[in-house]
Write a protein that holds these residues in place. Sequence first.
Motif, PDB file in Angstrom:
ATOM      1  N   LEU A 197      -2.496   1.008   9.962  1.00  0.00           N
ATOM      2  CA  LEU A 197      -2.841   2.089   8.786  1.00  0.00           C
ATOM      3  C   LEU A 197      -2.986   3.406   9.159  1.00  0.00           C
ATOM      4  CD1 LEU A 197      -5.432  -0.082   6.756  1.00  0.00           C
ATOM      5  CD2 LEU A 197      -2.936   0.526   6.144  1.00  0.00           C
TER       6      LEU A 197
ATOM      7  N   LYS B 156      -0.671   6.358   7.854  1.00  0.00           N
ATOM      8  CA  LYS B 156      -1.223   7.673   7.225  1.00  0.00           C
ATOM      9  C   LYS B 156      -1.182   8.896   7.950  1.00  0.00           C
ATOM     10  CE  LYS B 156      -4.869   4.828   4.998  1.00  0.00           C
ATOM     11  NZ  LYS B 156      -6.369   4.467   4.810  1.00  0.00           N
TER      12      LYS B 156
ATOM     13  N   LYS C 271       0.849  -1.283   0.137  1.00  0.00           N
ATOM     14  CA  LYS C 271       0.043   0.014  -0.003  1.00  0.00           C
ATOM     15  C   LYS C 271       0.907   1.381  -0.133  1.00  0.00           C
ATOM     16  CE  LYS C 271      -4.078  -1.862   2.216  1.00  0.00           C
ATOM     17  NZ  LYS C 271      -5.032  -1.379   1.430  1.00  0.00           N
ATOM     18  N   PHE C 272       2.150   1.268   0.498  1.00  0.00           N
ATOM     19  CA  PHE C 272       2.764   2.310   0.730  1.00  0.00           C
ATOM     20  C   PHE C 272       4.415   2.158   0.444  1.00  0.00           C
ATOM     21  CE2 PHE C 272      -0.305   2.213   4.221  1.00  0.00           C
ATOM     22  CZ  PHE C 272      -1.017   3.460   3.894  1.00  0.00           C
TER      23      PHE C 272
END
Length: 333
Positions: free
Chosen positions: A201, A205, A178-179
């Motif tokens: 998460l 974030k 995801k990152f």
Amino acid sequence: MAFKEIRGQEKVIRILQREVATSSLHGAYLFVGPGGVGRKLTALTFAKVLNCKRKGVDSCEECSSCQKINHLNHPNVRIINGEEESIKIDQIRSLKRETGYRIYEGRKRVWIIEEAGRLSLEASNSLLKILEEPPPDTLFILIVQTLKDVLPTIRSRCQIIRFSPLPVREIEKILREKFSFNPQNISLIGKLSRGSMEEALLLAKGEGVLKKREVILNNLTRDLTIEEIMKTGKEWVSYSSGEWERMLNTILFWFRDFLMLKCKKNNSFINLDKIEELKKEREKYSFKKIKEIIELIEKVKFCLKSNVTPQLVFEYMWLKLLFFRKDFFRNLS
């Protein structure tokens, strides 16, 4: 999301799919485990499987039933949350009335009670009466963090499904997908998340979360003045209970790492980015002092749940932490 896409809970999925395949469903399930590991997601997917038009052991994600549950507008699937601080008896009475209605769409009515530990005593007793003789077309899923969160009489009428924290490697793998973080940050977030993908998460974030951690760790490595302690106590009151838990865990992890250092378990650190600071500070705290500090933090958590004035609790905690730190210097003189 289908069962096959849920990560880190393979054992849970196998149990639920086996019960679907053998038509050995229970009237009520108790999903037990820490937050952020997929309990609610699994409950909703279970509801999809039970109502999916393809009638398999996994949801198709394409039929109208699966789509409606994904959008939380299926008439047979309901999520019950607490109003304010607790789940009220009127909410359970409303469920009881609805269980008497005929099902017009799908095959199974599924009521998901989120954070069932917040059931009031009256609501718990009312729910118990339904669980004693659950309607054949209705299935209840209660979500809790620990078995102690619900009455023993409710526990005894549920099939207990235990959820485990996600393995750190699984969390790191998902973060890489995801990152685009550097490996050190991914490893740090994986450790700090405590097996919760939701927490991972949030850490990934939200820069503010990691900034709070920096402030806390900085405070732990210096002598705060009384004025700073009073200011910190006042600031902490403005945060949510979830943030309190995270901030208190930051302190717990710090002293846990001291134990790892003293026991020479150098591959078990959580604060991977603070190894040098930990080494500088470790001699200030004996095993006895670390134990007392861990007990202090657990006491603070208990007091916050018991409605003790938060600002007084936080001021007391930081004063005690200052005392433990200054006690080291007094012993040197």
